[in-house]
Design a protein around this motif. Structure first.
Motif, PDB file in Angstrom:
ATOM      1  N   ALA A   1       9.955  -8.966 -15.155  1.00  0.00           N
ATOM      2  CA  ALA A   1      10.919  -8.396 -14.207  1.00  0.00           C
ATOM      3  C   ALA A   1      10.675  -6.897 -14.024  1.00  0.00           C
ATOM      4  O   ALA A   1      10.715  -6.387 -12.899  1.00  0.00           O
ATOM      5  N   VAL A   2      10.419  -6.205 -15.115  1.00  0.00           N
ATOM      6  CA  VAL A   2      10.142  -4.764 -15.039  1.00  0.00           C
ATOM      7  C   VAL A   2       8.858  -4.516 -14.252  1.00  0.00           C
ATOM      8  O   VAL A   2       8.778  -3.583 -13.445  1.00  0.00           O
ATOM      9  N   GLU A   3       7.874  -5.359 -14.435  1.00  0.00           N
ATOM     10  CA  GLU A   3       6.601  -5.196 -13.717  1.00  0.00           C
ATOM     11  C   GLU A   3       6.789  -5.408 -12.218  1.00  0.00           C
ATOM     12  O   GLU A   3       6.218  -4.684 -11.404  1.00  0.00           O
ATOM     13  N   LYS A   4       7.597  -6.382 -11.830  1.00  0.00           N
ATOM     14  CA  LYS A   4       7.899  -6.605 -10.402  1.00  0.00           C
ATOM     15  C   LYS A   4       8.630  -5.404  -9.819  1.00  0.00           C
ATOM     16  O   LYS A   4       8.373  -4.987  -8.689  1.00  0.00           O
ATOM     17  N   LEU A   5       9.528  -4.833 -10.595  1.00  0.00           N
ATOM     18  CA  LEU A   5      10.258  -3.639 -10.175  1.00  0.00           C
ATOM     19  C   LEU A   5       9.287  -2.481  -9.942  1.00  0.00           C
ATOM     20  O   LEU A   5       9.351  -1.800  -8.910  1.00  0.00           O
ATOM     21  N   ARG A   6       8.373  -2.286 -10.867  1.00  0.00           N
ATOM     22  CA  ARG A   6       7.370  -1.221 -10.724  1.00  0.00           C
ATOM     23  C   ARG A   6       6.502  -1.450  -9.485  1.00  0.00           C
ATOM     24  O   ARG A   6       6.215  -0.505  -8.746  1.00  0.00           O
ATOM     25  N   GLU A   7       6.079  -2.685  -9.282  1.00  0.00           N
ATOM     26  CA  GLU A   7       5.255  -2.991  -8.111  1.00  0.00           C
ATOM     27  C   GLU A   7       5.992  -2.646  -6.819  1.00  0.00           C
ATOM     28  O   GLU A   7       5.407  -2.067  -5.905  1.00  0.00           O
ATOM     29  N   GLU A   8       7.272  -2.982  -6.760  1.00  0.00           N
ATOM     30  CA  GLU A   8       8.052  -2.682  -5.545  1.00  0.00           C
ATOM     31  C   GLU A   8       8.163  -1.180  -5.328  1.00  0.00           C
ATOM     32  O   GLU A   8       8.072  -0.705  -4.203  1.00  0.00           O
ATOM     33  N   ILE A   9       8.344  -0.443  -6.405  1.00  0.00           N
ATOM     34  CA  ILE A   9       8.403   1.014  -6.276  1.00  0.00           C
ATOM     35  C   ILE A   9       7.095   1.535  -5.687  1.00  0.00           C
ATOM     36  O   ILE A   9       7.100   2.338  -4.742  1.00  0.00           O
ATOM     37  N   TYR A  10       5.982   1.078  -6.207  1.00  0.00           N
ATOM     38  CA  TYR A  10       4.686   1.547  -5.699  1.00  0.00           C
ATOM     39  C   TYR A  10       4.445   1.118  -4.255  1.00  0.00           C
ATOM     40  O   TYR A  10       3.828   1.849  -3.485  1.00  0.00           O
ATOM     41  N   MET A  11       4.947  -0.042  -3.865  1.00  0.00           N
ATOM     42  CA  MET A  11       4.773  -0.499  -2.481  1.00  0.00           C
ATOM     43  C   MET A  11       5.575   0.355  -1.501  1.00  0.00           C
ATOM     44  O   MET A  11       5.219   0.446  -0.320  1.00  0.00           O
ATOM     45  N   THR A  12       6.642   0.993  -1.980  1.00  0.00           N
ATOM     46  CA  THR A  12       7.472   1.805  -1.083  1.00  0.00           C
ATOM     47  C   THR A  12       7.058   3.278  -1.046  1.00  0.00           C
ATOM     48  O   THR A  12       7.550   4.024  -0.210  1.00  0.00           O
ATOM     49  N   LEU A  13       6.179   3.691  -1.921  1.00  0.00           N
ATOM     50  CA  LEU A  13       5.816   5.114  -1.994  1.00  0.00           C
ATOM     51  C   LEU A  13       5.165   5.635  -0.717  1.00  0.00           C
ATOM     52  O   LEU A  13       5.203   6.832  -0.447  1.00  0.00           O
ATOM     53  N   LYS A  14       4.620   4.768   0.099  1.00  0.00           N
ATOM     54  CA  LYS A  14       3.975   5.191   1.345  1.00  0.00           C
ATOM     55  C   LYS A  14       4.971   5.829   2.316  1.00  0.00           C
ATOM     56  O   LYS A  14       4.578   6.548   3.224  1.00  0.00           O
ATOM     57  N   ASN A  15       6.257   5.591   2.111  1.00  0.00           N
ATOM     58  CA  ASN A  15       7.281   6.117   3.012  1.00  0.00           C
ATOM     59  C   ASN A  15       7.826   7.481   2.590  1.00  0.00           C
ATOM     60  O   ASN A  15       8.702   8.022   3.253  1.00  0.00           O
ATOM     61  N   TYR A  16       7.312   8.006   1.502  1.00  0.00           N
ATOM     62  CA  TYR A  16       7.732   9.320   1.013  1.00  0.00           C
ATOM     63  C   TYR A  16       6.620  10.329   1.297  1.00  0.00           C
ATOM     64  O   TYR A  16       5.450   9.954   1.400  1.00  0.00           O
ATOM     65  N   PRO A  17       6.975  11.617   1.386  1.00  0.00           N
ATOM     66  CA  PRO A  17       5.925  12.634   1.585  1.00  0.00           C
ATOM     67  C   PRO A  17       4.903  12.596   0.445  1.00  0.00           C
ATOM     68  O   PRO A  17       5.272  12.530  -0.728  1.00  0.00           O
ATOM     69  N   TYR A  18       3.643  12.640   0.806  1.00  0.00           N
ATOM     70  CA  TYR A  18       2.537  12.510  -0.150  1.00  0.00           C
ATOM     71  C   TYR A  18       2.650  13.491  -1.307  1.00  0.00           C
ATOM     72  O   TYR A  18       2.488  13.109  -2.470  1.00  0.00           O
ATOM     73  N   GLU A  19       2.901  14.736  -1.011  1.00  0.00           N
ATOM     74  CA  GLU A  19       2.956  15.756  -2.068  1.00  0.00           C
ATOM     75  C   GLU A  19       4.042  15.476  -3.094  1.00  0.00           C
ATOM     76  O   GLU A  19       3.898  15.831  -4.259  1.00  0.00           O
ATOM     77  N   ASP A  20       5.115  14.835  -2.666  1.00  0.00           N
ATOM     78  CA  ASP A  20       6.217  14.543  -3.578  1.00  0.00           C
ATOM     79  C   ASP A  20       5.943  13.352  -4.492  1.00  0.00           C
ATOM     80  O   ASP A  20       6.598  13.202  -5.528  1.00  0.00           O
ATOM     81  N   VAL A  21       5.020  12.478  -4.108  1.00  0.00           N
ATOM     82  CA  VAL A  21       4.735  11.285  -4.909  1.00  0.00           C
ATOM     83  C   VAL A  21       3.332  11.281  -5.493  1.00  0.00           C
ATOM     84  O   VAL A  21       2.932  10.312  -6.149  1.00  0.00           O
ATOM     85  N   LYS A  22       2.606  12.356  -5.300  1.00  0.00           N
ATOM     86  CA  LYS A  22       1.214  12.417  -5.758  1.00  0.00           C
ATOM     87  C   LYS A  22       1.103  12.146  -7.259  1.00  0.00           C
ATOM     88  O   LYS A  22       0.226  11.399  -7.692  1.00  0.00           O
ATOM     89  N   ASP A  23       1.991  12.719  -8.064  1.00  0.00           N
ATOM     90  CA  ASP A  23       1.948  12.510  -9.510  1.00  0.00           C
ATOM     91  C   ASP A  23       2.176  11.039  -9.881  1.00  0.00           C
ATOM     92  O   ASP A  23       1.517  10.507 -10.769  1.00  0.00           O
ATOM     93  N   ILE A  24       3.065  10.381  -9.167  1.00  0.00           N
ATOM     94  CA  ILE A  24       3.328   8.964  -9.423  1.00  0.00           C
ATOM     95  C   ILE A  24       2.101   8.133  -9.055  1.00  0.00           C
ATOM     96  O   ILE A  24       1.717   7.216  -9.776  1.00  0.00           O
ATOM     97  N   LEU A  25       1.490   8.480  -7.927  1.00  0.00           N
ATOM     98  CA  LEU A  25       0.302   7.754  -7.472  1.00  0.00           C
ATOM     99  C   LEU A  25      -0.870   7.931  -8.444  1.00  0.00           C
ATOM    100  O   LEU A  25      -1.608   6.984  -8.709  1.00  0.00           O
ATOM    101  N   GLU A  26      -1.037   9.135  -8.969  1.00  0.00           N
ATOM    102  CA  GLU A  26      -2.111   9.376  -9.933  1.00  0.00           C
ATOM    103  C   GLU A  26      -1.898   8.558 -11.205  1.00  0.00           C
ATOM    104  O   GLU A  26      -2.848   8.017 -11.772  1.00  0.00           O
ATOM    105  N   ALA A  27      -0.643   8.446 -11.630  1.00  0.00           N
ATOM    106  CA  ALA A  27      -0.346   7.609 -12.803  1.00  0.00           C
ATOM    107  C   ALA A  27      -0.593   6.139 -12.468  1.00  0.00           C
ATOM    108  O   ALA A  27      -1.134   5.387 -13.291  1.00  0.00           O
ATOM    109  N   GLY A  28      -0.237   5.731 -11.265  1.00  0.00           N
ATOM    110  CA  GLY A  28      -0.441   4.352 -10.841  1.00  0.00           C
ATOM    111  C   GLY A  28      -1.907   3.977 -10.727  1.00  0.00           C
ATOM    112  O   GLY A  28      -2.282   2.823 -10.938  1.00  0.00           O
ATOM    113  N   ALA A  29      -2.744   4.955 -10.394  1.00  0.00           N
ATOM    114  CA  ALA A  29      -4.180   4.702 -10.280  1.00  0.00           C
ATOM    115  C   ALA A  29      -4.791   4.324 -11.633  1.00  0.00           C
ATOM    116  O   ALA A  29      -5.857   3.702 -11.685  1.00  0.00           O
ATOM    117  N   LYS A  30      -4.103   4.664 -12.725  1.00  0.00           N
ATOM    118  CA  LYS A  30      -4.579   4.338 -14.075  1.00  0.00           C
ATOM    119  C   LYS A  30      -3.881   3.114 -14.657  1.00  0.00           C
ATOM    120  O   LYS A  30      -4.117   2.759 -15.806  1.00  0.00           O
TER     121      LYS A  30
END
Length: 179
Positions: free
Chosen positions: A135-164
């Motif tokens: 359930a937690v993993e599905k929640l995380r996936e949904e968060i990452y799927m929605t990050l495209k709707n936020y300004p890039y600079e504000d989510v860059k750190d989250i995206l870098e963590a997600g890339a790993k």
């Protein structure tokens, strides 16, 4: 109720100032199918009665009505209810079903794209759970799927963590957005 709802469909197609008083009054109708239809029109034109109706639905005892209200908030990008939606994320208990109930709220917040929620999303991403791992993993996936709707600079750190991430879906989405 269905005749009234169908009349609201027709009035919504007509639009204009003459329709507004009818839509406002029906947004408070006792039947949710009627009031939701009126609220949709009011949200579409960014009328304050629509926001008030949406807030009432979000506080409803009916899980079905709350679910519909969450979806409407995202569809109409209602920034006025971001605070209400974030309260819902914080209020829910930590259990298997609760994680799944947070997913539509996260999706709606993602559609709205308000940066005020990013710290809450970061907190949700840091949750560790052995009992509710899927359930937690599905929640995380949904968060990452929605990050495209936020300004890039504000989510860059989250995206870098997600890339790993070990999660393939999260890693792919993060790398796609980082490019």
């Amino acid at each position: 109720w269905y005749v009234k709802r169908n009349m609201l469909f027709i009035l919504a197609d007509i639009g204009g100032e003459a329709v507004l008083p009818h839509m406002r009054s029906y947004s408070q109708h006792e039947n949710p199918k009627v009031s939701l239809e009126a609220a949709k029109y009011l949200l579409k034109i960014k009328d304050s009665y629509g926001i008030a109706a949406l807030r009432r639905y979000l506080q409803s005892e009916s899980a079905e009505l709350v679910e519909k209200a969450v979806a409407l908030a995202g569809t109409y990008k209602s920034k006025e209810v971001v605070h209400d939606l974030t309260k819902m994320l914080k209020k829910m208990d930590v259990g298997w079903a609760d994680f799944y109930e947070k997913i539509p709220v996260i999706k709606a917040l993602g559609q709205i794209g308000d940066v005020r929620v990013l710290n809450i999303l970061r907190e949700l991403l840091s949750i560790k759970s052995f009992l509710f791992k899927d359930a937690v993993e599905k929640l995380r996936e949904e968060i990452y799927m929605t990050l495209k709707n936020y300004p890039y600079e504000d989510v860059k750190d989250i995206l870098e963590a997600g890339a790993k991430s070990k999660n393939e879906a999260i890693r792919k989405e993060s790398l796609k957005l980082l490019r």
